[in-house]
Design an enzyme around this catalytic site. Structure first.
Site, PDB file in Angstrom:
ATOM      1  N   PRO A  88       1.415  -1.192  -0.139  1.00 60.24           N
ATOM      2  CA  PRO A  88      -0.053   0.059   0.251  1.00 60.24           C
ATOM      3  C   PRO A  88       0.539   1.574   0.106  1.00 60.24           C
ATOM      4  O   PRO A  88       0.605   2.440  -0.467  1.00 60.24           O
ATOM      5  CB  PRO A  88      -0.462  -0.175   1.161  1.00 60.24           C
ATOM      6  CG  PRO A  88      -0.860  -1.383   1.898  1.00 60.24           C
ATOM      7  CD  PRO A  88       0.527  -1.606   1.278  1.00 60.24           C
ATOM      8  N   GLU A 115       1.732  -8.926   8.657  1.00 57.83           N
ATOM      9  CA  GLU A 115       1.557  -7.111   8.309  1.00 57.83           C
ATOM     10  C   GLU A 115       2.267  -6.038   8.012  1.00 57.83           C
ATOM     11  O   GLU A 115       2.748  -5.198   7.204  1.00 57.83           O
ATOM     12  CB  GLU A 115       1.723  -6.365   9.733  1.00 57.83           C
ATOM     13  CG  GLU A 115       1.218  -6.464  11.062  1.00 57.83           C
ATOM     14  CD  GLU A 115      -0.314  -6.080  10.521  1.00 57.83           C
ATOM     15  OE1 GLU A 115      -1.446  -6.806  10.776  1.00 57.83           O
ATOM     16  OE2 GLU A 115      -1.045  -4.793   9.982  1.00 57.83           O
ATOM     17  N   ARG A 153      -1.382  -8.959 -20.865  1.00 62.19           N
ATOM     18  CA  ARG A 153      -2.640  -8.677 -22.024  1.00 62.19           C
ATOM     19  C   ARG A 153      -1.536  -7.422 -22.939  1.00 62.19           C
ATOM     20  O   ARG A 153      -2.470  -7.439 -23.854  1.00 62.19           O
ATOM     21  CB  ARG A 153      -3.231  -7.954 -21.469  1.00 62.19           C
ATOM     22  CG  ARG A 153      -3.405  -7.280 -20.948  1.00 62.19           C
ATOM     23  CD  ARG A 153      -5.215  -7.204 -20.106  1.00 62.19           C
ATOM     24  NE  ARG A 153      -6.004  -6.736 -21.685  1.00 62.19           N
ATOM     25  CZ  ARG A 153      -5.991  -5.825 -22.383  1.00 62.19           C
ATOM     26  NH1 ARG A 153      -5.176  -4.663 -21.992  1.00 62.19           N
ATOM     27  NH2 ARG A 153      -7.664  -5.775 -22.706  1.00 62.19           N
ATOM     28  N   ASP A 168      -7.413  -0.196 -25.876  1.00 62.75           N
ATOM     29  CA  ASP A 168      -7.486  -0.105 -23.707  1.00 62.75           C
ATOM     30  C   ASP A 168      -8.815   0.798 -23.571  1.00 62.75           C
ATOM     31  O   ASP A 168      -8.351   1.861 -23.722  1.00 62.75           O
ATOM     32  CB  ASP A 168      -6.932  -0.554 -23.615  1.00 62.75           C
ATOM     33  CG  ASP A 168      -6.605  -2.018 -23.005  1.00 62.75           C
ATOM     34  OD1 ASP A 168      -5.455  -2.399 -22.721  1.00 62.75           O
ATOM     35  OD2 ASP A 168      -7.261  -2.521 -23.650  1.00 62.75           O
TER      36      ASP A 168
HETATM   37  C1  4FV Z   1      -1.370  -3.764  -1.278  1.00 69.73           C
HETATM   38  C2  4FV Z   1      -2.313  -2.779  -1.792  1.00 69.73           C
HETATM   39  C3  4FV Z   1      -1.489  -4.982   0.120  1.00 69.73           C
HETATM   40  C4  4FV Z   1      -0.853  -4.949   3.446  1.00 69.73           C
HETATM   41  C5  4FV Z   1      -0.087  -6.259   4.516  1.00 69.73           C
HETATM   42  C6  4FV Z   1      -0.888  -6.992   2.254  1.00 69.73           C
HETATM   43  C7  4FV Z   1      -1.526  -5.773   2.173  1.00 69.73           C
HETATM   44  C8  4FV Z   1       0.267  -7.254   3.881  1.00 69.73           C
HETATM   45  N1  4FV Z   1      -0.395  -4.273  -2.117  1.00 69.73           N
HETATM   46  N2  4FV Z   1      -1.442  -2.523  -2.978  1.00 69.73           N
HETATM   47  N3  4FV Z   1      -2.971  -2.263  -1.699  1.00 69.73           N
HETATM   48  N4  4FV Z   1      -0.569  -5.783   0.728  1.00 69.73           N
HETATM   49  O1  4FV Z   1      -2.926  -4.336   0.265  1.00 69.73           O
HETATM   50  O2  4FV Z   1      -0.285  -4.040  -3.169  1.00 69.73           O
HETATM   51  O3  4FV Z   1       0.613  -7.708   3.905  1.00 69.73           O
END
Ligand code: 4FV
Length: 262
Positions: A88, A115, A153, A168
């Site tokens: 994230p 986490e 793709r 697209d």
């Molecule tokens: C995420 C997202 C995501 C965070 C902690 C996996 C999680 C757990 N990855 N974009 N949104 N990852 O939420 O890429 O380990």
């Protein structure tokens, strides 16, 4: 394109690779997906890949040692590939980024769990972080699949007909026009007549207008990202005139207060 994916749930990815366009692209050698199980690099009888966070708090953190060993293994398999962490905290993934990534010969994708991963792995091994959106998932596998799907793709030969990727959504910062197929009438709803005419120019004009209207209504932010060409400007001007006529016909918009007292 090599996709070397680091995960503690390789089976999650296998079912994704064994179906649809991913399966065909693999069979045709367009992509070479490979899962590396991080747990295979974990020490001890229980092959633990996570541990409690320094500083306390809830949840667990992925240990650096198994990750480092797994990443080194991946870099041997794909030496020219960037190492990408799905998280994230990453840059937001979009069609532009998919196009950029599709130019690499390989990608190493690190899928975190719990986490997250020990920060020192990011500092030492990760070239960039990518997020698929401002929400929290239980693992990086789904984001990795989203990325691999969007990139695959775009690879030559992956989609049956070459040009479809070219048309697209977001290709030109526009949402897609509406798609219809048989029957011409479904539960009282008709297919737009122009699409049944076979008149390619009229159909192309309708599709352009439909894509522009949907983008204006749902994602005006996209329209501000690229300069409008003449045809779109003319269409918007035409709609503005229609809208002004409508407002005037309802007594609004003229000099002085509008009926709503606004
Ligand atoms: C995420 C997202 C995501 C965070 C902690 C996996 C999680 C757990 N990855 N974009 N949104 N990852 O939420 O890429 O380990």
């Amino acid at each position: 394109m090599k996709f070397v994916t680091l995960t503690i749930f390789p089976e999650l990815l296998q079912s994704f690779w064994d179906n649809g366009i991913m399966r065909r692209a693999t069979a045709e050698g367009i992509i070479a997906p490979q899962a590396i199980n991080i747990r295979d690099f974990a020490a001890g009888r229980h092959r633990t890949t996570d541990d409690r966070p320094y500083g306390g708090g809830c949840g667990m953190v992925m240990k650096p040692e198994p990750l480092a060993a797994a990443i080194r293994e991946a870099q041997k398999a794909a030496p020219n590939a960037p190492t990408i962490l799905l998280s994230p905290q990453g840059r937001r993934f979009d069609q532009q980024m998919a196009k950029t990534l599709s130019r690499y010969t390989g990608l190493i994708l690190v899928c975190g769990r719990y986490e997250g991963i020990d920060e020192r792995i990011g500092e030492r091994f990760v070239d960039f972080e990518i997020s698929v959106g401002d929400f929290v998932l239980t693992g990086g596998e789904l984001p990795a699949m989203v990325l691999m799907d969007a990139v695959t793709r775009l690879l030559p030969g992956a989609l049956g007909n070459e040009d479809s990727a070219g048309q697209d959504s977001f290709e030109d910062r526009r949402l897609d026009y509406g798609h219809y197929t048989r029957p011409p009438e479904f539960e009282g709803r008709k297919v737009p007549d122009v699409l049944l005419t076979g008149h390619h120019e009229d159909i192309a004009k309708w599709r352009r207008a439909d894509a522009l209207m949907r983008t204006l209504a749902r994602r005006p932010d996209l329209l501000r990202q690229t300069p409008l060409d003449e045809e779109d400007t003319a269409l918007l001007e035409e709609w503005r005139r229609e809208i002004e006529k409508l407002i005037r016909s309802q007594g609004g918009g003229g000099p002085g207060p509008s009926p709503g007292g606004g």
